[in-house]
Write a protein that holds these residues in place. Structure first.
Motif, PDB file in Angstrom:
ATOM      1  N   GLU A 189      60.861  16.164 -25.807  1.00  0.00           N
ATOM      2  CA  GLU A 189      60.670  16.353 -27.243  1.00  0.00           C
ATOM      3  C   GLU A 189      61.315  17.653 -27.719  1.00  0.00           C
ATOM      4  O   GLU A 189      61.948  17.689 -28.785  1.00  0.00           O
ATOM      5  N   GLN A 190      61.172  18.722 -26.941  1.00  0.00           N
ATOM      6  CA  GLN A 190      61.740  20.009 -27.315  1.00  0.00           C
ATOM      7  C   GLN A 190      63.260  19.947 -27.375  1.00  0.00           C
ATOM      8  O   GLN A 190      63.875  20.479 -28.308  1.00  0.00           O
ATOM      9  N   TYR A 230      62.059   9.856 -24.245  1.00  0.00           N
ATOM     10  CA  TYR A 230      60.664  10.207 -24.543  1.00  0.00           C
ATOM     11  C   TYR A 230      59.817   8.934 -24.654  1.00  0.00           C
ATOM     12  O   TYR A 230      58.740   8.841 -24.055  1.00  0.00           O
ATOM     13  N   SER A 271      56.986  16.912 -23.030  1.00  0.00           N
ATOM     14  CA  SER A 271      57.167  18.089 -23.876  1.00  0.00           C
ATOM     15  C   SER A 271      58.605  18.609 -23.821  1.00  0.00           C
ATOM     16  O   SER A 271      59.169  19.032 -24.837  1.00  0.00           O
ATOM     17  N   LYS A 272      59.229  18.552 -22.648  1.00  0.00           N
ATOM     18  CA  LYS A 272      60.609  19.009 -22.506  1.00  0.00           C
ATOM     19  C   LYS A 272      61.570  18.066 -23.224  1.00  0.00           C
ATOM     20  O   LYS A 272      62.522  18.516 -23.878  1.00  0.00           O
ATOM     21  N   ASP A 275      59.203  15.886 -18.082  1.00  0.00           N
ATOM     22  CA  ASP A 275      57.952  15.705 -18.820  1.00  0.00           C
ATOM     23  C   ASP A 275      58.204  15.522 -20.315  1.00  0.00           C
ATOM     24  O   ASP A 275      59.251  15.905 -20.849  1.00  0.00           O
TER      25      ASP A 275
END
Length: 276
Positions: free
Chosen positions: A182-183, A156, A179-180, A177
């Motif tokens: 981090e998720q 990240y 967001s992925k 990306d």
């Protein structure tokens, strides 16, 4: 005969593991897809060899091999290789396998050059119980989840800096990306924290039953509870406070470094904890 087979398996595993990590490094630097594919299949073969090693070792000692630091390290590396291969197949996130197995290989080296484990193995045999097995296994699985979460946070930050610096290129597009990333880091911590809670509770229960004179201010007990508290704070910040992005990734990286300090440094001062 069995000892010789186990030794040869381990030597071959370490060599192939080193070659696999090297090829992943070449791919990371030069975007070499052939090196990436070769590294993946080598790593898959390393997983097979590790599984055989664990099987033969279990046959030799007559139990699941997690009761000593020597055994625990090997099982931890096996968990990392297994999870990295599964995630690579399911999510196709480039570089996750490379960074995860840099960690795995470092622990493999520590395992290979660990001092003689005869004394701790004898103690472990004397203290064996189902509670202890579940405690150690849950702790190792939680460490595996936290390790992968740490790798996702590293990726990240790497991707964040590429985007902020407007460094467009192949490496940027090969990382998924933000967001992925981090998720996935969050999900792995959601998985790891309950496992660690189970490990701490069962470990405390086992110590209460088997070691009635144990000091509850032992450095390892305090360190484990502190690590658990750190990851609970992470979940609180993410869920209740809505904190995300770079700051949470940095917090997660710091949490994993604290976990390593607890694993290697604080554990060495424990008066009874000879495993993890």
């Amino acid at each position: 005969m069995m000892d010789n087979v186990i030794t040869r398996l381990h030597e071959l595993t370490v060599i192939l593991y080193a070659v696999s990590v090297l090829l992943y490094f070449i791919d990371f630097l030069h975007h070499n897809r052939r090196a990436n594919r070769t590294a993946f299949w080598l790593l898959s073969f390393v997983w097979v060899l590790q599984s055989l090693f664990l099987y033969f070792y279990m046959v030799k000692v007559g139990r699941f091999p997690v009761l000593t630091i020597f055994e625990g390290l090997y099982f931890y590396v096996w968990i990392l290789v297994t999870l990295s291969l599964i995630i690579n197949r399911l999510l196709r996130v480039d570089f996750i396998v490379f960074f995860t197995n840099v960690i795995g290989f470092m622990f493999m080296v520590v395992h290979t050059f660990a001092p003689d484990q005869i004394d701790s193995t004898v103690k472990a045999q004397q203290l064996v119980s189902e509670l202890l097995f579940i405690h150690i296994t849950a702790a190792i699985l939680s460490y595996g989840a936290f390790s992968l979460s740490f790798v996702f946070s590293l990726l990240y930050l790497f991707q964040y800096n590429l985007l902020k610096g407007k460094k467009w290129g192949k490496r940027l597009w090969r990382i998924t990306d933000l967001s992925k990333l981090e998720q996935m880091s969050y999900v792995l911590n959601v998985i790891g924290a309950p496992m660690l809670i189970i490990g701490v509770i069962l470990g405390s229960q086992w110590a209460y039953i088997k070691l009635p004179n144990v000091s509850w201010v032992d450095p390892k007990i305090i360190g484990s509870v502190f690590v658990l508290a750190i990851y609970c704070v992470y979940l609180y910040l993410r869920i209740r406070k809505g904190i995300a992005g770079k700051s949470l990734a940095l917090f997660n990286i710091a949490a994993f470094l604290i976990l390593l300090i607890n694993f290697f440094l604080i554990g060495s001062f424990s008066s009874f904890h000879i495993w993890l």
